[in-house]
Motif scaffolding. Structure first.
Motif, mmCIF file in Angstrom:
data_model
loop_
_atom_site.group_PDB
_atom_site.id
_atom_site.type_symbol
_atom_site.label_atom_id
_atom_site.label_comp_id
_atom_site.label_asym_id
_atom_site.label_seq_id
_atom_site.Cartn_x
_atom_site.Cartn_y
_atom_site.Cartn_z
ATOM 1 N N VAL A 214 0.834 -1.203 0.000
ATOM 2 C CA VAL A 214 0.000 0.000 0.000
ATOM 3 C C VAL A 214 0.868 1.251 0.000
ATOM 4 O O VAL A 214 0.640 2.188 -0.772
ATOM 5 N N GLN A 215 1.873 1.283 0.865
ATOM 6 C CA GLN A 215 2.750 2.445 0.948
ATOM 7 C C GLN A 215 3.546 2.627 -0.346
ATOM 8 O O GLN A 215 3.766 3.753 -0.804
ATOM 9 N N ARG A 216 3.950 1.521 -0.957
ATOM 10 C CA ARG A 216 4.694 1.594 -2.215
ATOM 11 C C ARG A 216 3.838 2.209 -3.321
ATOM 12 O O ARG A 216 4.318 3.019 -4.121
ATOM 13 N N VAL A 217 2.579 1.818 -3.376
ATOM 14 C CA VAL A 217 1.663 2.388 -4.368
ATOM 15 C C VAL A 217 1.483 3.883 -4.138
ATOM 16 O O VAL A 217 1.514 4.683 -5.088
ATOM 17 N N LYS A 218 1.317 4.273 -2.897
ATOM 18 C CA LYS A 218 1.125 5.686 -2.578
ATOM 19 C C LYS A 218 2.349 6.522 -2.972
ATOM 20 O O LYS A 218 2.217 7.596 -3.572
ATOM 21 N N GLU A 219 3.527 6.006 -2.666
ATOM 22 C CA GLU A 219 4.749 6.744 -2.994
ATOM 23 C C GLU A 219 4.979 6.808 -4.496
ATOM 24 O O GLU A 219 5.364 7.855 -5.039
ATOM 25 N N ASN A 220 4.752 5.701 -5.194
ATOM 26 C CA ASN A 220 4.981 5.673 -6.636
ATOM 27 C C ASN A 220 4.040 6.608 -7.385
ATOM 28 O O ASN A 220 4.426 7.271 -8.345
ATOM 29 N N ARG A 221 2.780 6.655 -6.943
ATOM 30 C CA ARG A 221 1.828 7.536 -7.617
ATOM 31 C C ARG A 221 2.210 8.999 -7.459
ATOM 32 O O ARG A 221 2.064 9.803 -8.395
ATOM 33 N N ASP A 222 2.716 9.354 -6.284
ATOM 34 C CA ASP A 222 3.012 10.754 -5.982
ATOM 35 C C ASP A 222 4.479 11.118 -6.215
ATOM 36 O O ASP A 222 4.924 12.192 -5.821
ATOM 37 N N ARG A 223 5.240 10.253 -6.860
ATOM 38 C CA ARG A 223 6.678 10.483 -7.017
ATOM 39 C C ARG A 223 6.961 11.594 -8.027
ATOM 40 O O ARG A 223 6.104 11.965 -8.830
ATOM 41 N N PHE A 224 8.201 12.081 -7.975
ATOM 42 C CA PHE A 224 8.711 12.981 -9.008
ATOM 43 C C PHE A 224 9.067 12.119 -10.212
ATOM 44 O O PHE A 224 9.962 11.279 -10.153
ATOM 45 N N LYS A 225 8.362 12.315 -11.311
ATOM 46 C CA LYS A 225 8.524 11.419 -12.467
ATOM 47 C C LYS A 225 9.742 11.827 -13.303
ATOM 48 O O LYS A 225 9.906 12.984 -13.655
ATOM 49 N N ILE A 226 10.574 10.842 -13.599
ATOM 50 C CA ILE A 226 11.759 11.049 -14.430
ATOM 51 C C ILE A 226 11.514 10.333 -15.753
ATOM 52 O O ILE A 226 11.589 9.111 -15.837
ATOM 53 N N GLU A 227 11.190 11.076 -16.759
ATOM 54 C CA GLU A 227 10.846 10.498 -18.055
ATOM 55 C C GLU A 227 12.024 10.471 -19.022
ATOM 56 O O GLU A 227 11.902 10.055 -20.150
ATOM 57 N N GLY A 228 13.193 10.963 -18.585
ATOM 58 C CA GLY A 228 14.349 10.999 -19.475
ATOM 59 C C GLY A 228 14.638 12.420 -19.935
ATOM 60 O O GLY A 228 14.047 13.389 -19.452
ATOM 61 N N ARG A 229 15.514 12.546 -20.906
ATOM 62 C CA ARG A 229 15.931 13.867 -21.364
ATOM 63 C C ARG A 229 14.874 14.517 -22.244
ATOM 64 O O ARG A 229 14.121 13.842 -22.933
ATOM 65 N N THR A 230 14.867 15.832 -22.206
ATOM 66 C CA THR A 230 14.007 16.616 -23.081
ATOM 67 C C THR A 230 14.860 17.676 -23.754
ATOM 68 O O THR A 230 15.389 18.571 -23.098
ATOM 69 N N GLY A 231 15.017 17.553 -25.061
ATOM 70 C CA GLY A 231 15.846 18.502 -25.792
ATOM 71 C C GLY A 231 17.292 18.493 -25.356
ATOM 72 O O GLY A 231 17.974 19.518 -25.408
ATOM 73 N N GLY A 232 17.770 17.320 -24.889
ATOM 74 C CA GLY A 232 19.171 17.200 -24.489
ATOM 75 C C GLY A 232 19.445 17.627 -23.071
ATOM 76 O O GLY A 232 20.577 17.549 -22.596
ATOM 77 N N VAL A 233 18.428 18.091 -22.340
ATOM 78 C CA VAL A 233 18.610 18.527 -20.960
ATOM 79 C C VAL A 233 18.095 17.443 -20.035
ATOM 80 O O VAL A 233 16.986 16.950 -20.190
ATOM 81 N N GLY A 234 18.920 17.047 -19.080
ATOM 82 C CA GLY A 234 18.546 15.970 -18.185
ATOM 83 C C GLY A 234 17.561 16.402 -17.117
ATOM 84 O O GLY A 234 17.340 17.597 -16.889
ATOM 85 N N PRO A 235 16.938 15.437 -16.439
ATOM 86 C CA PRO A 235 15.979 15.755 -15.373
ATOM 87 C C PRO A 235 16.684 16.391 -14.187
ATOM 88 O O PRO A 235 17.862 16.120 -13.915
ATOM 89 N N GLY A 236 15.956 17.252 -13.492
ATOM 90 C CA GLY A 236 16.532 17.925 -12.331
ATOM 91 C C GLY A 236 16.427 17.059 -11.094
ATOM 92 O O GLY A 236 15.410 17.077 -10.400
ATOM 93 N N LEU A 237 17.459 16.291 -10.796
ATOM 94 C CA LEU A 237 17.459 15.401 -9.647
ATOM 95 C C LEU A 237 17.741 16.169 -8.361
ATOM 96 O O LEU A 237 18.509 17.132 -8.353
ATOM 97 N N SER A 238 17.126 15.710 -7.273
ATOM 98 C CA SER A 238 17.420 16.260 -5.949
ATOM 99 C C SER A 238 18.213 15.213 -5.174
ATOM 100 O O SER A 238 17.773 14.071 -5.036
ATOM 101 N N ILE A 239 19.393 15.599 -4.687
ATOM 102 C CA ILE A 239 20.281 14.675 -3.983
ATOM 103 C C ILE A 239 20.576 15.223 -2.599
ATOM 104 O O ILE A 239 20.970 16.386 -2.442
ATOM 105 N N VAL A 240 20.373 14.385 -1.579
ATOM 106 C CA VAL A 240 20.701 14.739 -0.204
ATOM 107 C C VAL A 240 21.956 13.965 0.184
ATOM 108 O O VAL A 240 21.948 12.734 0.213
#
Length: 591
Positions: A214-240
């Motif tokens: 249940v928790q996995r479904v909730k997190e996956n639905r609300d996640r920051f989606k990384i669909e790949g590059r757009t126009g050669g610019v990569g996704p903006g990842l957040s790293i802690v």
């Protein structure tokens, strides 16, 4: 017989083949007499099998035309060698342009020369996915790479919980409900070929398993989606990045819990230390009330340095009393044992003994029932938490098994070692099903994508290789890290982005979908130096690090690198994508 001449020829010629055929050369070095050839298994393979090379039809035609035009200058001799000892497989360029003349010419200009994944003797050659030496190069074990499907009762329990969540917190406009997201996910999984419960024995599902799904479904639905590059610019990842100070070079490994509340570290001082990530005090053991609660705790049981730690699977939850929080931790040590720790009583529950030498790595299976270890004794072993002895022993590596990991459906495991090989094994019977040999350094990290279709492997010379598991094919090589080792890999939920961390003190993001450079070349950039990871009592050396006085070392960076995040002087021991596609990273500051 010309023994001295043969030895001189071997010495003068071996350097051309040592990078990719080091172990073959070591086994062939002892051959000095005809009877040695008859007794040497490897020599018999080379003499009885033809070396396979794949070329496009145009490249093969041009090669033959050139050799025929140079017949008197040695072309006839080379033609005879090709016809006698080489199996040239021609393919149409439209099928796969990696064998085109342009590709071959571009490959010849590289600083590093890697063979194609299907080049060599079938069943023995570098990159061959086939582990059966008697089978043809196209005969591969069929894999079941789909995710495990929930049984009907557990599925209904999950649906009921998600319906209650949708009532308490209705979806916003344009957002699918949790039930809809789960049903779509189930339909996709049911269309894939997945192992059955009879093939992979697991204990009956508990309330905790339902809560975690249940928790996995909730997190996956609300996640920051990384669909790949757009126009050669990569996704903006957040790293802690979590940096550990004043470690006195004692930290050897790190791991984060799946509920993102704890971090554990192994040390060369024979103990494990656990901290809370939010700085709050750890709960006391039942029946004990501490006068001064602390945000960290030592776990003492091992009699040697601790080389690996691994938290049991868990999920994030806002409820402190939730069933999904992490309860167990594994640690592997130079004392040849693996300890199972309770994070409720803060004590060692079981000490697993079976390896004959130090245990380098340990990894939980995705369902928290099985776990896997790799050791200096050249074996990997499969264990279950309900037994004190191992269930399977995986034997095949010629040197240490340095790193191990599970497939997401738990039906397969992966091992990598100092023999520069990556092997894939079936859990059900312990048989090898794939073998990948393409690295030029020792394997230091492995990670299988959540989709279950791609394996990422990294080595100590800074190379990451992606493998397509079903056909057993090398997808591409990625370069960017400095030498010294890539110690951790992790995939995004969508299996489109990979992050890595290692000795050069950087966290790097990679586009797993972008093809290799068209000309096989990357760009050369100035990089920080290499720092050796602390293993046991190893000494640490810095070279051209940030703020150092030496000139930065040039490192080739391939175009699939999206971004690089540099630390000051902290080798990165662990990186981990969360279920919401946030990246956690950890390392020790080494001034």
């Amino acid at each position: 017989f010309y023994q001295k001449e043969a030895q001189l020829f071997f010495i003068n010629s071996k350097d051309h083949f040592e990078a990719e055929h080091e172990h073959d050369l070591r086994r062939l070095q002892a051959i000095q007499l005809p009877e040695h050839v008859r007794d040497n298994e490897l020599a018999k393979i080379y003499r009885s099998q033809r070396y396979r090379v794949t070329l496009s039809q145009i490249a093969f035609y041009n090669l033959m035309q050139f050799l025929e035009s140079k017949e008197k200058e040695g072309g006839a001799v080379i033609l005879n060698i090709i016809q006698t000892f080489v199996n040239v497989v021609t393919v149409e360029r439209s099928v796969d342009d990696q064998y085109s003349l342009a590709k071959l010419l571009a490959r010849s200009k590289r600083v590093e020369d890697f063979p194609a994944e299907d080049e060599g003797i079938p069943g023995h050659n570098p990159g061959s996915a086939n582990v059966d030496r008697n089978a043809g190069s196209t005969v591969l074990t069929r894999l079941k790479l789909g995710r495990n499907i929930l049984d009907h009762e557990s599925k209904q329990d999950v649906l009921a919980e998600l319906e209650a969540e949708d009532i308490r917190s209705p979806p916003t406009d344009g957002q699918s409900s949790r039930v809809e997201y789960f049903e779509q996910k189930i339909k996709q999984e049911e269309s894939e070929d997945a192992p059955t419960r009879t093939e992979l024995p697991l204990p009956p599902p508990l309330a905790r398993d339902v809560a975690m799904e249940v928790q996995r479904v909730k997190e996956n639905r609300d996640r920051f989606k990384i669909e790949g590059r757009t126009g050669g610019v990569g996704p903006g990842l957040s790293i802690v990045m979590h940096t550990f100070h004043n470690t006195n070079e004692s930290l050897t490994c790190l791991d984060f819990s799946g509920d993102y509340l704890l971090v554990a570290a192994g040390t060369n001082q024979h103990y494990v230390r656990v901290w809370t990530l939010d700085g709050k005090a750890l709960p006391s053991a039942p029946g004990f009330q501490e006068a001064h609660p602390s945000g960290s705790r030592r776990l003492i049981s091992h009699s040697g340095p601790v080389y690996a730690v691994s938290f049991a699977p868990s999920s994030d939850s806002s409820d402190p009393a939730a069933l999904t929080h992490c309860k167990y931790l594994l640690s592997a040590s130079a004392d040849k044992t693996v300890c199972l720790w309770s994070l409720e009583s803060w004590s060692a529950l079981v000490v697993y003994k079976g390896h004959d030498h130090p245990v380098w790595d340990v990894c939980w299976g995705p369902f928290g029932h099985y776990f896997l270890t790799g050791s200096y004794d050249k074996t990997a072993r499969l264990w279950s938490t309900d037994r004190s002895d191992f269930l399977r022993m995986f034997v095949g590596h010629e040197r240490d098994v340095d790193t191990v990991c599970f497939h997401p459906n738990s039906a397969y495991v992966f091992t990598g070692g100092s023999d520069k090989m990556v092997r894939m094994w079936a859990v059900s019977n312990g048989y090898p099903v794939r073998m990948f040999t393409g690295h030029t350094g020792n394997i230091t990290s492995l990670s299988c994508s959540p989709s279950g279709k791609i394996l990422a492997s990294a080595d100590d010379v800074g190379t990451i290789i992606l493998w397509d598991l079903a056909p057993g094919k090398l997808l591409k090589r990625m370069r960017g890290h400095g030498k010294g080792g890539i110690w951790s890999l992790s995939w995004s939920v969508e299996s489109t982005t990979l992050v890595s961390g290692g000795a050069d003190g950087t966290v790097r993001a990679w586009d797993a979908q972008l093809p290799n450079d068209a000309d096989g070349q990357g760009k050369v950039v100035g990089e920080g130096g290499v720092t050796q990871k602390i293993d046991g009592g190893a000494q640490v050396t810095n070279a051209a690090g940030a703020g150092g006085k030496k000139k930065a070392k040039e490192v080739m960076v391939t175009s699939d690198q999206i971004s690089a995040f540099a630390t000051k002087k902290s080798p990165v021991y662990k990186v981990m994508f969360t279920q919401r596609n946030l990246v956690l990273a950890g390392g020790a500051y080494l001034p």
